[in-house]
Design a protein around this motif. Structure first.
Motif, mmCIF file in Angstrom:
data_model
loop_
_atom_site.group_PDB
_atom_site.id
_atom_site.type_symbol
_atom_site.label_atom_id
_atom_site.label_comp_id
_atom_site.label_asym_id
_atom_site.label_seq_id
_atom_site.Cartn_x
_atom_site.Cartn_y
_atom_site.Cartn_z
ATOM 1 N N MET A 24 -58.197 -9.542 -17.871
ATOM 2 C CA MET A 24 -58.212 -9.602 -19.340
ATOM 3 C C MET A 24 -57.030 -10.381 -19.927
ATOM 4 S SD MET A 24 -59.164 -5.627 -20.166
ATOM 5 C CE MET A 24 -59.134 -5.792 -21.956
ATOM 6 N N LYS A 25 -55.879 -10.238 -19.265
ATOM 7 C CA LYS A 25 -54.594 -10.698 -19.824
ATOM 8 C C LYS A 25 -54.602 -12.100 -20.443
ATOM 9 C CE LYS A 25 -50.791 -8.376 -17.472
ATOM 10 N NZ LYS A 25 -50.016 -8.572 -16.244
ATOM 11 N N PRO A 26 -55.018 -13.133 -19.689
ATOM 12 C CA PRO A 26 -54.903 -14.489 -20.249
ATOM 13 C C PRO A 26 -55.699 -14.673 -21.536
ATOM 14 C CG PRO A 26 -55.838 -14.531 -17.997
ATOM 15 C CD PRO A 26 -55.589 -13.116 -18.334
ATOM 16 N N TRP A 27 -56.718 -13.828 -21.729
ATOM 17 C CA TRP A 27 -57.583 -13.986 -22.899
ATOM 18 C C TRP A 27 -56.947 -13.422 -24.160
ATOM 19 C CZ3 TRP A 27 -61.268 -17.404 -22.078
ATOM 20 C CH2 TRP A 27 -61.564 -17.675 -20.732
ATOM 21 N N PHE A 28 -55.802 -12.759 -24.015
ATOM 22 C CA PHE A 28 -55.036 -12.338 -25.202
ATOM 23 C C PHE A 28 -54.058 -13.440 -25.614
ATOM 24 C CE2 PHE A 28 -55.978 -8.060 -23.489
ATOM 25 C CZ PHE A 28 -56.397 -7.429 -24.645
ATOM 26 N N THR A 29 -53.387 -14.013 -24.599
ATOM 27 C CA THR A 29 -52.211 -14.817 -24.909
ATOM 28 C C THR A 29 -52.427 -16.315 -24.751
ATOM 29 O OG1 THR A 29 -51.547 -14.434 -22.628
ATOM 30 C CG2 THR A 29 -50.589 -12.999 -24.297
ATOM 31 N N GLU A 30 -53.245 -16.703 -23.776
ATOM 32 C CA GLU A 30 -53.369 -18.124 -23.454
ATOM 33 C C GLU A 30 -54.642 -18.735 -24.005
ATOM 34 O OE1 GLU A 30 -52.744 -19.962 -19.342
ATOM 35 O OE2 GLU A 30 -52.059 -17.873 -19.134
ATOM 36 N N ALA A 37 -65.882 -21.536 -32.290
ATOM 37 C CA ALA A 37 -65.306 -22.847 -32.596
ATOM 38 C C ALA A 37 -65.847 -23.904 -31.636
ATOM 39 C CB ALA A 37 -63.779 -22.776 -32.486
ATOM 40 N N ILE A 38 -65.903 -25.160 -32.106
ATOM 41 C CA ILE A 38 -66.536 -26.176 -31.259
ATOM 42 C C ILE A 38 -65.542 -26.957 -30.394
ATOM 43 C CG2 ILE A 38 -68.598 -26.435 -32.700
ATOM 44 C CD1 ILE A 38 -67.290 -29.001 -33.821
ATOM 45 N N TYR A 39 -64.231 -26.795 -30.650
ATOM 46 C CA TYR A 39 -63.269 -27.492 -29.791
ATOM 47 C C TYR A 39 -63.138 -26.768 -28.452
ATOM 48 C CZ TYR A 39 -60.759 -24.106 -32.655
ATOM 49 O OH TYR A 39 -60.411 -22.979 -33.351
ATOM 50 N N SER A 40 -62.436 -27.406 -27.516
ATOM 51 C CA SER A 40 -62.471 -26.901 -26.138
ATOM 52 C C SER A 40 -61.922 -25.486 -26.000
ATOM 53 C CB SER A 40 -61.732 -27.862 -25.200
ATOM 54 O OG SER A 40 -60.399 -28.019 -25.649
ATOM 55 N N LEU A 41 -60.860 -25.142 -26.756
ATOM 56 C CA LEU A 41 -60.289 -23.791 -26.643
ATOM 57 C C LEU A 41 -61.340 -22.736 -27.028
ATOM 58 C CD1 LEU A 41 -57.453 -22.717 -25.841
ATOM 59 C CD2 LEU A 41 -56.965 -22.475 -28.275
ATOM 60 N N GLY A 42 -62.148 -23.053 -28.015
ATOM 61 C CA GLY A 42 -63.217 -22.142 -28.428
ATOM 62 C C GLY A 42 -64.335 -22.101 -27.399
ATOM 63 N N LYS A 47 -67.694 -19.684 -23.131
ATOM 64 C CA LYS A 47 -68.181 -19.737 -21.753
ATOM 65 C C LYS A 47 -67.821 -18.426 -21.040
ATOM 66 C CE LYS A 47 -67.933 -22.751 -17.689
ATOM 67 N NZ LYS A 47 -66.792 -22.363 -16.834
ATOM 68 N N ALA A 48 -66.622 -17.929 -21.294
ATOM 69 C CA ALA A 48 -66.172 -16.705 -20.618
ATOM 70 C C ALA A 48 -67.004 -15.494 -21.041
ATOM 71 C CB ALA A 48 -64.695 -16.466 -20.906
ATOM 72 N N ILE A 49 -67.331 -15.404 -22.330
ATOM 73 C CA ILE A 49 -68.114 -14.221 -22.721
ATOM 74 C C ILE A 49 -69.556 -14.339 -22.217
ATOM 75 C CG2 ILE A 49 -66.703 -13.444 -24.696
ATOM 76 C CD1 ILE A 49 -68.735 -14.631 -26.558
ATOM 77 N N GLU A 50 -70.044 -15.571 -22.101
ATOM 78 C CA GLU A 50 -71.407 -15.712 -21.559
ATOM 79 C C GLU A 50 -71.430 -15.399 -20.068
ATOM 80 O OE1 GLU A 50 -73.857 -15.511 -23.471
ATOM 81 O OE2 GLU A 50 -72.549 -15.808 -25.199
ATOM 82 N N GLU A 51 -70.341 -15.715 -19.381
ATOM 83 C CA GLU A 51 -70.263 -15.339 -17.967
ATOM 84 C C GLU A 51 -70.181 -13.813 -17.827
ATOM 85 O OE1 GLU A 51 -68.222 -19.466 -16.414
ATOM 86 O OE2 GLU A 51 -67.011 -17.629 -16.348
ATOM 87 N N ALA A 52 -69.434 -13.190 -18.729
ATOM 88 C CA ALA A 52 -69.337 -11.723 -18.705
ATOM 89 C C ALA A 52 -70.714 -11.107 -18.972
ATOM 90 C CB ALA A 52 -68.336 -11.246 -19.761
ATOM 91 N N ARG A 53 -71.432 -11.692 -19.905
ATOM 92 C CA ARG A 53 -72.768 -11.189 -20.242
ATOM 93 C C ARG A 53 -73.702 -11.312 -19.035
ATOM 94 N NH1 ARG A 53 -74.182 -10.967 -25.485
ATOM 95 N NH2 ARG A 53 -72.942 -12.794 -26.040
ATOM 96 N N ALA A 54 -73.611 -12.455 -18.358
ATOM 97 C CA ALA A 54 -74.469 -12.681 -17.187
ATOM 98 C C ALA A 54 -74.127 -11.694 -16.072
ATOM 99 C CB ALA A 54 -74.316 -14.120 -16.698
ATOM 100 N N GLN A 55 -72.835 -11.423 -15.918
ATOM 101 C CA GLN A 55 -72.386 -10.481 -14.894
ATOM 102 C C GLN A 55 -72.928 -9.074 -15.168
ATOM 103 O OE1 GLN A 55 -69.691 -10.884 -12.152
ATOM 104 N NE2 GLN A 55 -71.069 -9.194 -11.739
ATOM 105 N N ILE A 56 -72.810 -8.661 -16.411
ATOM 106 C CA ILE A 56 -73.284 -7.329 -16.800
ATOM 107 C C ILE A 56 -74.803 -7.242 -16.637
ATOM 108 C CG2 ILE A 56 -73.550 -5.771 -18.791
ATOM 109 C CD1 ILE A 56 -70.690 -6.832 -19.636
#
Ligand code: PLP
Length: 394
Positions: A24-30, A37-42, A47-56
């Motif tokens: 979880m850690k990097p998703w708070f700070t980094e 948002a449409i820029y890469s940071l967004g 992508k990460a939440i969709e991977e989490a969704r797929a995992q669940i």
């Protein structure tokens, strides 16, 4: 964790496993971009939440588009119940649940009953806390639109025959929801095998973070959106996603599924040891819930001539953190609705103790618990006029 504390209340909540926290850690700070948002940071967050969704989804046997993130198990329950009942009210306003549900379910049905004019049938349970499928069959009417029955009970651990119950509802075209908050992480839950339409879970019950849950919604189920606003969760549950939370939930669920068998065996051993020793050493106790159909880590005892709150406080003084099993909302002295539903008298229900074991508990802790319990129960009974009278008469 505090060295002096023995934590035996894993059904109330669990700590976050270190691996989960690391994920979880990097998703708070980094990586803090807004997933919308449409820029890469967004896009990275998206992508990460969709991977989490797929995992669940993978763990539960669902399709990723059938998983919706929520802010808690309570929210998932509320959404499942109000969302489907209100969306289908033209078909009918009769809904069914049981007398032993968690308050998150019972209060949602209360809302439908009191504010929206629904009629609710509450199915009874037997002395072990099991619902009789025949009762469900009889309760379904032409205007019934929803059935909600919990998978595993949070107080007495009883596991319901969900597949059989869901089949009965589905045969009649009635939507079936199960609150599986206690079951997930303890038993292998698969939505396709169970054949349920809606299923709730909550991360903090399986070594994930608090404040994040999910609702499985079978494709095609008609439901109202729960929170209106942005387009998140396909417009059904608006609000910027709890990115670290859902990533933690997915990591915790994967760990739980990977270790299910060992975890079960460990908890089962501790529970058996505890049950055996208590029944052997402490008189006038009653084991609540079903002996076979129960969560491996849940043990709920009623001690006659003992007051549950005093028992808890005295255990706390010995470093033991447990629950009275009454899930009492603070200030209320009413005994648990679950214990009353399985037929306990008020007096006996008041002397109840719920122990729920977790991965770090040991046999030594069980032995210490039994020694301490024996001592405290004896002490409390010596102070009880009821006990004095009972001893005189026997
Ligand atoms: C804990 C629990 C809930 C509520 O989940 P939260 O995430 O704490 O809101 C609902 N149902 C059952 C059976 C539970 O044990």
């Amino acid at each position: 964790m505090d060295k002096g504390i023995i934590y035996l209340d894993h059904a109330a909540t669990t700590y976050v496993k270190p691996e989960v926290f690391e994920a979880m850690k990097p998703w708070f700070t980094e990586y803090y971009g807004n997933p919308s948002a449409i820029y890469s940071l967004g896009r990275q967050s998206k992508k990460a939440i969709e991977e989490a969704r797929a995992q669940i989804a993978y763990c539960l046997g669902a399709h990723p588009t059938e998983i919706f993130f929520t802010g808690s198990g309570t929210e998932a329950d509320n959404w499942a119940i109000k969302g489907t009942a209100l969306a289908n009210q033209k078909k009918g306003k009769h809904v069914i649940t049981t007398v032993i549900e968690h308050h998150a379910v019972l209060e949602a049905f209360d809302f439908l009953r009191k504010e929206e004019g629904f009629e609710v049938t509450y199915l009874p349970v037997n002395e072990n806390g099991l619902v009789n499928p025949e009762d469900l069959k009889k309760a379904i009417r032409p205007d019934t639109t929803l059935v909600s029955i919990m998978y595993a009970n949070n107080e007495i651990g009883t596991i319901q025959p969900i597949h059989e119950l869901a089949s009965i509802a589905r045969e009649k075209g009635v939507v079936f929801h199960t609150d599986s908050v206690q079951a997930i992480g303890n038993i292998a839950v698969n939505v396709k095998e169970l054949d349920v339409d809606l299923l709730s879970l909550s991360a903090h019950k399986f070594y994930g973070p608090k404040g994040v849950g999910a609702l499985y919604v079978r494709k095609g189920i008609k439901m109202e959106s729960f929170i209106h606003g942005g387009a998140q969760e396909r417009k059904r549950r608006a609000g910027t996603e709890n990115v670290p939370g859902v990533i933690g939930m997915a990591a915790a669920l994967k760990l739980a599924y990977d270790n299910l068998e060992d975890y079960n065996n460990h908890l089962g051993k501790l529970s058996s040891r505890f049950i055996e020793k208590v029944l052997e050493r402490i008189p006038y106790v009653h084991l609540n819930g079903d002996r076979e159909q129960r969560l491996p880590g849940n043990v709920n005892f009623s001690f006659r001539f003992v007051e549950g709150e005093s028992l808890l406080l005295m255990l706390d003084m010995k470093g033991i953190q447990a629950s009275s099993g009454s899930a009492c909302t603070s200030g209320s002295l009413d005994p648990s609705h679950v214990l009353l539903a399985i037929g306990l008298s008020h007096e006996i229900a008041h002397g109840s103790l719920r122990i729920t074991f977790g991965e770090k508990n040991t046999e030594e802790e069980v032995d210490y618990l039994v020694d301490t319990l024996e001592e405290i129960v004896e002490k409390l009974r010596k102070m009880s006029p009821l006990y004095e009278e009972f001893v005189k008469n026997h």
